[in-house]
Design a protein around this motif. Structure first.
Motif, mmCIF file in Angstrom:
data_model
loop_
_atom_site.group_PDB
_atom_site.id
_atom_site.type_symbol
_atom_site.label_atom_id
_atom_site.label_comp_id
_atom_site.label_asym_id
_atom_site.label_seq_id
_atom_site.Cartn_x
_atom_site.Cartn_y
_atom_site.Cartn_z
ATOM 1 N N ALA A 34 9.226 25.016 47.922
ATOM 2 C CA ALA A 34 7.832 25.204 47.475
ATOM 3 C C ALA A 34 6.799 25.247 48.760
ATOM 4 O O ALA A 34 5.796 25.867 48.658
ATOM 5 C CB ALA A 34 7.445 24.549 46.243
ATOM 6 N N GLY A 35 7.150 24.298 49.602
ATOM 7 C CA GLY A 35 6.189 24.296 50.689
ATOM 8 C C GLY A 35 6.248 25.219 51.746
ATOM 9 O O GLY A 35 5.111 25.554 52.233
ATOM 10 N N GLU A 36 7.244 25.888 51.916
ATOM 11 C CA GLU A 36 7.601 26.725 52.681
ATOM 12 C C GLU A 36 7.429 28.392 52.040
ATOM 13 O O GLU A 36 7.157 29.297 52.617
ATOM 14 C CB GLU A 36 8.857 26.966 53.278
ATOM 15 N N GLN A 80 6.678 30.824 48.127
ATOM 16 C CA GLN A 80 6.378 30.806 46.602
ATOM 17 C C GLN A 80 7.563 31.133 45.928
ATOM 18 O O GLN A 80 8.418 31.928 46.273
ATOM 19 C CB GLN A 80 5.349 31.843 46.520
ATOM 20 N N ARG A 82 5.771 31.870 52.887
ATOM 21 C CA ARG A 82 4.278 31.618 53.060
ATOM 22 C C ARG A 82 3.779 31.990 54.543
ATOM 23 O O ARG A 82 4.801 32.343 55.475
ATOM 24 C CB ARG A 82 3.820 30.384 52.989
#
Length: 844
Positions: free
Chosen positions: A546-548, A550, A670
């Motif tokens: 989720a950090g890299e 969506q 992202r």
């Protein structure tokens, strides 16, 4: 007897014309028979499989996406003492490149319902099936095809996991029908099926055999009273009927396209039989003058046509049997891509398809012969003896034919304006327009020949003027040949524009629908559109990205009901993605809040069309909390299913169906992260799990490939229709060659060289092709409009874009001219090489 000998003498004197007529009937019958066989084979295979697997069950207890708790079966059988009940766990396995339906059963509960799963000549088979993990049963024929013997091990894939199965024994079907239906079925103990399909402690359904009348209704009421909120009782044939209905429009479209080939073949038969009458006009006139009755002449001509029809029908049925196997493969592949998984194997040519093809072939031949037979018997002997009077009569009928053509076109347009006729009404209207247009062709040939005569004269001199005049002089021949070519080429134009517009529509839809960069789904395609859930541990690992990126989760399920099933697609999407969805009705900004909370749903355009739903209406779904009504927040374009889908937010789906499983994940990189790197990150986290990881571009390409496979069969039918038209032109030109032999011989005698004669005849053929090409353009565009805005809308509920490119029209025009020119090469060479003296000596 003299009449019969005269008729046979005519057939033997012109064998090539007879052969071409037989070939026209054969091609038309072959296409109709092959398509009918493919449709019936697929429908029969599915129906037999569904009925055999259901056995004598009258009702079925079905659950939602999470299936049924196996304790429910204990309550029904033990608590309510319903002895006519049996648990079933079903799914699909991939085995040696084939898809098999796996059916898990309780052998001791099976006798009241199914004989194939409860009859074991060798008791050791039953013991091994229930005590040894991974054991299955299959038909002896299936085992032979796979090279398996009893006790052999074989690898099978389920939900992306490879497992080892052991052939414990062979099924013993009670009859040949069951043997055909079980060709792609594996039977195992219910515990084995639960383990293989990841349904431990769950059941797919519970089959019931209930008595009729008040006793059965009472038992049904008791069973319904103990069902959990997410379960329901449906008639045993409800699912099979609903799935069969899903493919009805698809099969009907194929039948209509195949009948077009037979219509073109009727032009050919008409042309041949009319030539037969014209060629023998002197003989028929003399026979009439000598006292032969009209009835006897009529019977003679119809008998000749019947012989041609029978010969062509027999040849067409044989060719249809060969073509049918290939079309069956294409039809089955399309059904697997669009609807549900099925296997069609070892299905012989069905008697119904044979009889239908035979009746159509003979009836079409006799119907096409009627005008020629009536012409031969309706005129007085003196008029029959004069060829000029034959053409004069045809020209006098042109105004009547033109008026009839306009009337049929108007009647067809009237059928388009009302939806009461449904798909059948749409096709009847389309055929009325086509037939009406062909009645306008002879008048159009005269008009265009006059307009193009100066151009031909400019290019070819006096030969061009003679060619233009020859087309008009033999209008009874050239008009029919041109009409046949117009019908065939216009069909290619209409279907080509429709397919091109549909392809463009799908590509535009994909650009709005597929917005993520990377997609992950199960590698198991055994369930068709419905994939098995991903491993929860894998979902958790991938959610860590989720950090890299969506991350979006989705689930596609089918909720069965008494009147069929509803496909529910749940998805967790951000607002930015939702606002880009292709809405047809409703405001995305206003629909977002209700959709995200799960209080409202979206429906696809086909679902809206079939159920007459619009924003503000509601959809009733059977959830784990009972039946609930969901307001419709919007209608979106969707071309993945012609039965329609209901789209729900992930939050609403989990809350209403108590199903946490995920069968699809998508990732949108992202800012600062490339798609290639994201793809590597996803694959690294997937590890050794058997899943499919594809990029956005790969998924779009795969979707377009499915689209192209879907329309592959229409391409085959278009090609066969064009072949029938080509044979029709060749037949007409050969008829003209025989009919005008004296005229051309006189031209040779007064100084025309063989090359000049060849130029006249080729000029006529090119002119016929050019006129047919020009006339096919408006009809082809009209057919495309009807296919897009009437037929496809009524069949599938889809709105498609209209995309007409000049290249398509140029190709159609070139195709018509080329086909006519190629068909004219042999007759023109034969005319040019014929000795004038021999031609002048021939008697009519």
């Amino acid at each position: 007897m003299i009449l019969w000998r005269a008729g046979m003498r005519n057939v033997l004197r012109h064998p090539w014309l007879t052969v071409l007529a037989v070939l026209g009937v054969a091609l038309g019958v072959a296409v109709v028979t092959a398509v009918d066989h493919a449709n019936e084979a697929a429908q029969r295979a599915f129906r037999l499989a569904a009925e055999t697997v259901a056995g004598r069950a009258t009702h079925q207890v079905v659950g939602g996406p999470t299936s049924l708790d196996e304790n429910l079966y204990r309550k029904i059988r033990v608590g309510l003492r319903v002895r006519g009940s049996a648990p079933v766990v079903s799914g699909h396995l991939q085995l040696a490149g084939r898809t098999f339906q796996l059916i898990g059963i309780d052998p001791f509960a099976e006798p009241p319902l199914r004989s194939f799963s409860s009859r074991f000549a060798d008791r050791g088979v039953l013991t091994e099936l229930m005590t040894r993990p991974g054991t299955v049963l299959m038909l002896p024929e299936s085992a032979t095809e796979l090279g398996l013997k009893r006790g052999a091990a074989v690898a099978a894939d389920s939900a992306g996991i490879r497992r080892q199965l052991v052939l414990a024994g062979l099924l013993e079907p009670p009859d040949q029908v069951s043997r055909v239906a079980l060709a792609s079925v594996l039977v195992c103990d219910i515990a084995t099926a639960q383990e293989l399909l990841g349904l431990v402690g769950r059941l797919s359904r519970i089959d019931l055999v209930l008595p009729e009348g008040e006793e059965g209704a009472s038992v049904l009421k008791e069973v319904r009273a103990i069902l959990p909120p997410g379960a329901d009782i449906v008639p045993a044939g409800a699912k099979a009927g609903a799935l069969d209905q899903m493919t009805r429009a698809f099969r009907l479209n194929l039948k209509a396209l195949s009948l077009l080939a037979l219509v073109v073949g009727m032009f050919l038969i008409y042309n041949t039989m009319t030539f037969s009458v014209v060629r023998r006009r002197r003989l028929i006139g003399m026979l009439r003058a000598l006292g032969v009755s009209r009835r006897e002449v009529f019977v003679m001509i119809c008998a000749e046509a019947l012989l041609i029809g029978i010969a062509g029908t027999v040849a067409g049925l044989a060719a249809g049997a060969l073509l049918g196997s290939e079309l069956t493969r294409l039809v089955t592949r399309t059904i697997n891509d669009l609807y549900f998984v099925m296997e069609v194997r070892r299905v012989p040519l069905l008697p119904g398809a044979l009889w239908k093809g035979a009746l159509l072939g003979v009836a079409a031949t006799l119907a096409a012969t009627m005008p020629a037979a009536l012409e031969a018997t309706g005129a007085p002997p003196r008029a029959v003896l004069s060829r000029s009077q034959v053409e004069s009569r045809r020209r006098r009928l042109l105004p009547l034919a033109t008026c009839g053509g306009f009337f049929l076109i108007a009647a067809g347009c009237g059928l388009f304006l009302t939806e009461r006729g449904g798909i059948v009404g749409g096709f009847l209207g389309l055929f009325a327009v086509i037939v009406g247009y062909t009645l306008l062709v002879p008048a159009a040939v005269m008009l265009l020949s006059a307009l193009l005569r100066p151009l031909l004269e400019l290019l070819l001199g006096s030969l061009g003027r003679m060619a233009a005049r020859g087309v008009v002089v033999s209008l009874s021949r050239t008009g029919v040949a041109t009409a046949a070519l117009v019908v065939a080429v216009s069909a290619g134009i209409g279907v080509g524009i429709m397919v091109g517009g549909f392809r463009l529509t799908v590509q535009n839809w994909l650009s709005n629908w597929l917005q993520a960069d990377v997609y992950v789904t199960s590698a198991d395609r055994g369930g068709g559109r419905y994939r098995p859930p991903l491993d929860p541990a894998l979902v958790a690992r991938l959610s860590g990205l989720a950090g890299e990126a969506q991350v979006t989760l989705s689930r596609r399920v089918r909720i069965e009901g008494a009147v069929g099933g509803v496909e529910v697609f749940s998805v967790q999407v951000p607002q930015r993605t939702f606002l880009r969805y292709p809405f047809k009705e409703g405001d995305p900004a206003r629909a977002w809040d209700a959709f995200r909370s799960g209080s409202a749903v979206l429906v696809s355009e086909p679902y809206s069309y079939r159920h007459h739903l619009h924003p503000g209406d509601s959809v009733t779904l059977r959830t784990s909390r009972g039946e609930r009504r969901f307001p419709v927040a919007g209608v979106i374009y969707d071309y993945g299913s012609d039965t329609g889908i209901v789209i729900m937010s992930r939050a609403g789906y989990v809350a209403n169906f108590a199903d946490q499983s995920v069968d699809g994940m998508s990732f949108t990189a992202r800012p600062g992260l490339s798609v290639a790197l994201l793809l590597e990150l996803v694959r690294a986290r997937v590890g050794g799990d058997q899943v499919m990881v594809v990029s956005n571009a790969q998924l779009r390409q795969a979707t377009v490939e499915v689209f192209d496979r879907t329309f592959a069969i229409t391409g085959v039918l278009r090609m066969l229709t064009m072949l029938v038209a080509f044979v029709g032109i060749l037949s007409a030109l050969m008829a003209m060659q025989v009919e005008r032999a004296r005229e051309l011989a006189v031209l040779r005698a007064i100084g025309l060289t063989p090359g000049q004669v060849w130029g006249v005849v080729c000029g006529e053929t090119v002119l016929i092709g050019l006129i047919a090409g020009l006339l096919s353009l408006p009809l082809g565009i009209a057919e495309a409009l009807v296919l897009i805005y009437v037929i496809n809308l009524r069949s599938f509920g889809w709105t498609m874009q209209l995309a007409i490119t000049p290249a398509q029209l140029r190709e159609a025009l070139l195709l018509a001219v080329t086909a006519a020119f190629l068909a004219g090469i042999y007759p023109s060479l034969r005319i040019a090489r014929t000795s004038p003296a021999v031609a002048l000596k021939e008697e009519d």
